[in-house]
Design a protein around this motif. Structure first.
Motif, short mmCIF file in Angstrom:
data_model
loop_
_atom_site.label_atom_id
_atom_site.label_comp_id
_atom_site.label_asym_id
_atom_site.label_seq_id
_atom_site.Cartn_x
_atom_site.Cartn_y
_atom_site.Cartn_z
N MET A 58 -5.74 -12.90 -6.10
CA MET A 58 -4.48 -12.67 -5.44
C MET A 58 -3.99 -11.27 -5.78
N THR A 59 -3.75 -10.48 -4.78
CA THR A 59 -3.29 -9.11 -5.00
C THR A 59 -1.77 -9.09 -5.09
N THR A 60 -1.27 -8.50 -6.14
CA THR A 60 0.18 -8.37 -6.31
C THR A 60 0.50 -6.97 -6.80
N ILE A 61 1.67 -6.51 -6.43
CA ILE A 61 2.18 -5.25 -6.96
C ILE A 61 3.62 -5.51 -7.40
N THR A 62 4.06 -4.76 -8.37
CA THR A 62 5.46 -4.87 -8.80
C THR A 62 6.16 -3.59 -8.38
N PRO A 63 7.24 -3.71 -7.63
CA PRO A 63 7.97 -2.51 -7.20
C PRO A 63 8.52 -1.75 -8.40
N LYS A 64 8.40 -0.45 -8.35
CA LYS A 64 8.92 0.39 -9.43
C LYS A 64 10.43 0.56 -9.25
N VAL A 65 11.07 1.04 -10.26
CA VAL A 65 12.52 1.22 -10.20
C VAL A 65 12.86 2.29 -9.16
N ASP A 66 13.81 2.00 -8.29
CA ASP A 66 14.26 2.91 -7.23
C ASP A 66 13.14 3.31 -6.29
N GLU A 67 12.14 2.45 -6.11
CA GLU A 67 11.05 2.74 -5.17
C GLU A 67 11.42 2.17 -3.80
N PRO A 68 11.32 2.98 -2.75
CA PRO A 68 11.62 2.46 -1.41
C PRO A 68 10.65 1.36 -1.01
N LEU A 69 11.12 0.47 -0.16
CA LEU A 69 10.30 -0.65 0.28
C LEU A 69 9.06 -0.18 1.02
N GLU A 70 9.19 0.89 1.81
CA GLU A 70 8.06 1.40 2.59
C GLU A 70 6.93 1.88 1.67
N VAL A 71 7.30 2.52 0.58
CA VAL A 71 6.30 3.03 -0.36
C VAL A 71 5.59 1.86 -1.06
N ALA A 72 6.35 0.86 -1.44
CA ALA A 72 5.75 -0.31 -2.09
C ALA A 72 4.83 -1.04 -1.13
N LEU A 73 5.24 -1.14 0.13
CA LEU A 73 4.41 -1.79 1.14
C LEU A 73 3.11 -1.00 1.36
N ARG A 74 3.21 0.32 1.35
CA ARG A 74 2.02 1.16 1.51
C ARG A 74 1.07 0.96 0.33
N ARG A 75 1.61 0.86 -0.89
CA ARG A 75 0.78 0.61 -2.07
C ARG A 75 0.10 -0.75 -1.98
N PHE A 76 0.84 -1.74 -1.48
CA PHE A 76 0.27 -3.08 -1.32
C PHE A 76 -0.87 -3.07 -0.32
N ARG A 77 -0.67 -2.42 0.82
CA ARG A 77 -1.73 -2.35 1.84
C ARG A 77 -2.97 -1.65 1.29
N ARG A 78 -2.75 -0.59 0.53
CA ARG A 78 -3.88 0.13 -0.07
C ARG A 78 -4.63 -0.76 -1.05
N ALA A 79 -3.90 -1.54 -1.82
CA ALA A 79 -4.53 -2.46 -2.79
C ALA A 79 -5.32 -3.54 -2.06
N ILE A 80 -4.79 -4.05 -0.96
CA ILE A 80 -5.49 -5.07 -0.17
C ILE A 80 -6.78 -4.48 0.41
N GLU A 81 -6.70 -3.25 0.94
CA GLU A 81 -7.90 -2.62 1.49
C GLU A 81 -8.94 -2.41 0.41
N HIS A 82 -8.49 -2.05 -0.78
CA HIS A 82 -9.43 -1.79 -1.88
C HIS A 82 -10.19 -3.06 -2.28
N THR A 83 -9.56 -4.22 -2.17
CA THR A 83 -10.24 -5.46 -2.53
C THR A 83 -11.21 -5.91 -1.44
N GLY A 84 -11.05 -5.39 -0.22
CA GLY A 84 -11.95 -5.78 0.87
C GLY A 84 -11.50 -7.03 1.61
N LEU A 85 -10.27 -7.44 1.40
CA LEU A 85 -9.76 -8.65 2.01
C LEU A 85 -9.62 -8.51 3.53
#
Length: 70
Positions: A1-28
């Protein structure tokens, strides 16, 4: 299960982009798209053979010394 924790004062768009990148990296995403449609066994073998040939060419190209540019 891929999870990310939002950093302090991180915009939602940036966190979503990090999540998508992590999902792509796993090959899901790649696996999900492959499961969406049936691929005949001969087509699968042909595709895997083409990937192996491309990988072999890349390996050979990397092992050669660089070309002279003059």
């Amino acid at each position: 299960m891929t999870t990310i924790t939002p950093k302090v004062d991180e915009p939602l768009e940036v966190a979503l982009r990090r999540f998508r990148r992590a999902i792509e990296h796993t090959g899901l995403i790649k696996e999900l798209r492959a499961r969406m449609s049936y691929e005949k066994p001969t087509a699968e073998r042909k595709r895997k053979k083409a990937v192996a040939v491309a990988r072999q060419r890349q390996r050979i190209r990397r092992s050669k010394p660089p070309r002279k540019l003059y």
